[in-house]
Design an enzyme around this catalytic site. Sequence first.
Site, PDB file in Angstrom:
ATOM      1  N   GLU A 191       2.295   5.329  11.938  1.00  0.00           N
ATOM      2  CA  GLU A 191       1.685   6.595  12.322  1.00  0.00           C
ATOM      3  C   GLU A 191       2.570   7.741  11.853  1.00  0.00           C
ATOM      4  O   GLU A 191       3.774   7.755  12.109  1.00  0.00           O
ATOM      5  CB  GLU A 191       1.481   6.678  13.837  1.00  0.00           C
ATOM      6  CG  GLU A 191       0.723   7.935  14.256  1.00  0.00           C
ATOM      7  CD  GLU A 191       0.357   7.930  15.732  1.00  0.00           C
ATOM      8  OE1 GLU A 191      -0.755   7.511  16.062  1.00  0.00           O
ATOM      9  OE2 GLU A 191       1.215   8.337  16.539  1.00  0.00           O
ATOM     10  N   ASP A 215       1.530   2.282  23.813  1.00  0.00           N
ATOM     11  CA  ASP A 215       2.175   2.160  22.505  1.00  0.00           C
ATOM     12  C   ASP A 215       1.745   0.876  21.793  1.00  0.00           C
ATOM     13  O   ASP A 215       1.639   0.840  20.570  1.00  0.00           O
ATOM     14  CB  ASP A 215       3.698   2.175  22.666  1.00  0.00           C
ATOM     15  CG  ASP A 215       4.162   3.320  23.541  1.00  0.00           C
ATOM     16  OD1 ASP A 215       4.475   4.389  22.991  1.00  0.00           O
ATOM     17  OD2 ASP A 215       4.182   3.151  24.774  1.00  0.00           O
ATOM     18  N   ASP A 265       3.640   2.039  15.870  1.00  0.00           N
ATOM     19  CA  ASP A 265       3.577   3.316  16.578  1.00  0.00           C
ATOM     20  C   ASP A 265       5.028   3.706  16.858  1.00  0.00           C
ATOM     21  O   ASP A 265       5.626   3.236  17.833  1.00  0.00           O
ATOM     22  CB  ASP A 265       2.796   3.173  17.886  1.00  0.00           C
ATOM     23  CG  ASP A 265       2.721   4.485  18.651  1.00  0.00           C
ATOM     24  OD1 ASP A 265       2.607   5.538  18.004  1.00  0.00           O
ATOM     25  OD2 ASP A 265       2.785   4.451  19.896  1.00  0.00           O
TER      26      ASP A 265
END
Length: 200
Positions: A68, A141, A7
């Site tokens: 991501e 996160d 992330d």
Amino acid sequence: MRVLGVDPGLTRCGFGVVDGSNGRVVRPIAVDVVRTPPDMALASRLLRISDAAELWIEQYKPEVVAVERVFAQHNVSTAMGTAQAGGIVAVAAARAGIPVFFHTPSEVKAAVTGSGNADKAQVTAMVTRILNLKQAPKPADAADALAIAICHCWRAPMIERMAKAEAMAAEQIRKYQAKLAETTRVEASKAEITKKAGSR
């Protein structure tokens, strides 16, 4: 399949490793968040993230790195920082010869919760449940990194089928174009012979 989910972010960059097996069984291996202070020079922050990515790749030896994909955000500077962090991780993976896949936030949410509009709390709750964790990963996160890894494990078969279908389609197009070019060449040759015969 061992997947390193990332992330990306400058202030907090989540890293999560999972092992996927047949079906939808996923086992957690490791998760953590790498932080860089906002007052640190950008180059130094990116270097810290790069070092962390290389360390995770070396230590856990993932077969795939899933990141991501940066999505449209109202805060341009945040989006730029996220993109830079994601790019640094992708470079570290490429340097190690590991394939990198990008998944949008909605793809990750849909894969993990069944809804592309799920909020962070729902994602965290489902990650905790899917991985049978005793407590929810924190901060968000960390949960997001695991969610990205899970998403790739579950989407990988579909991605592979799509890649094969695209390769087959490209090969068919190549064969058709080659056949068309040959037919055109033959017709042109016949026309030239007819033209010469008629001029005699």
